[in-house]
Write a protein that holds these residues in place. Structure first.
Motif, short mmCIF file in Angstrom:
data_model
loop_
_atom_site.label_atom_id
_atom_site.label_comp_id
_atom_site.label_asym_id
_atom_site.label_seq_id
_atom_site.Cartn_x
_atom_site.Cartn_y
_atom_site.Cartn_z
N SER A 123 -8.35 0.34 1.47
CA SER A 123 -8.11 -0.10 0.10
C SER A 123 -7.86 1.12 -0.77
O SER A 123 -8.58 2.12 -0.66
CB SER A 123 -9.32 -0.87 -0.43
OG SER A 123 -9.52 -2.03 0.32
N GLN A 124 -6.84 1.03 -1.61
CA GLN A 124 -6.50 2.13 -2.51
C GLN A 124 -6.34 1.59 -3.92
O GLN A 124 -5.93 0.45 -4.11
CB GLN A 124 -5.17 2.78 -2.11
CG GLN A 124 -5.17 3.50 -0.80
CD GLN A 124 -3.81 4.12 -0.54
OE1 GLN A 124 -2.83 3.41 -0.42
NE2 GLN A 124 -3.76 5.42 -0.47
N GLN B 198 0.60 4.11 -5.20
CA GLN B 198 1.89 4.60 -5.68
C GLN B 198 2.14 6.03 -5.17
O GLN B 198 3.23 6.35 -4.72
CB GLN B 198 1.94 4.57 -7.21
CG GLN B 198 3.27 4.99 -7.76
CD GLN B 198 3.30 4.92 -9.29
OE1 GLN B 198 2.28 4.71 -9.94
NE2 GLN B 198 4.48 5.11 -9.86
N PHE B 199 1.11 6.87 -5.22
CA PHE B 199 1.24 8.24 -4.72
C PHE B 199 1.57 8.23 -3.22
O PHE B 199 2.46 8.94 -2.77
CB PHE B 199 -0.06 9.01 -4.97
CG PHE B 199 -0.05 10.38 -4.37
CD1 PHE B 199 0.60 11.43 -5.01
CD2 PHE B 199 -0.69 10.63 -3.16
CE1 PHE B 199 0.62 12.70 -4.45
CE2 PHE B 199 -0.68 11.90 -2.60
CZ PHE B 199 -0.02 12.94 -3.25
N THR B 200 0.85 7.42 -2.45
CA THR B 200 1.09 7.32 -1.01
C THR B 200 2.51 6.87 -0.72
O THR B 200 3.20 7.45 0.12
CB THR B 200 0.09 6.34 -0.37
OG1 THR B 200 -1.24 6.79 -0.64
CG2 THR B 200 0.27 6.25 1.13
#
Length: 68
Positions: A7-8, A14-16
């Motif tokens: 979970s992010q 968005q960064f990933t």
């Protein structure tokens, strides 16, 4: 191969996704796998060195040691 769900926050997702659009990574999942691989490559030698450091004193490698 084991699987895992991560979970992010929206910001990290968005960064990933942004980092994943490189020739070496085809997806966010591959980017995260590569990050873990790189960190593992750093930690493994560090752990080995610390194990050696914590193992106590070794033998003196003098002429007598090599004569045996």
């Amino acid at each position: 191969m084991a699987t895992m769900n991560v979970s992010q926050s929206d910001e990290l997702k968005q960064f990933t996704d942004t980092q994943a659009v490189t020739p070496s990574c085809g997806s966010s999942e591959e980017y995260l796998r590569e990050c873990v691989r790189k960190q593992h490559a750093v930690e493994r030698p560090r752990t080995t060195l610390l194990d050696g450091l914590n193992s106590g004193l070794g033998q003196v490698a003098d002429d007598a040691f090599f004569a045996e």
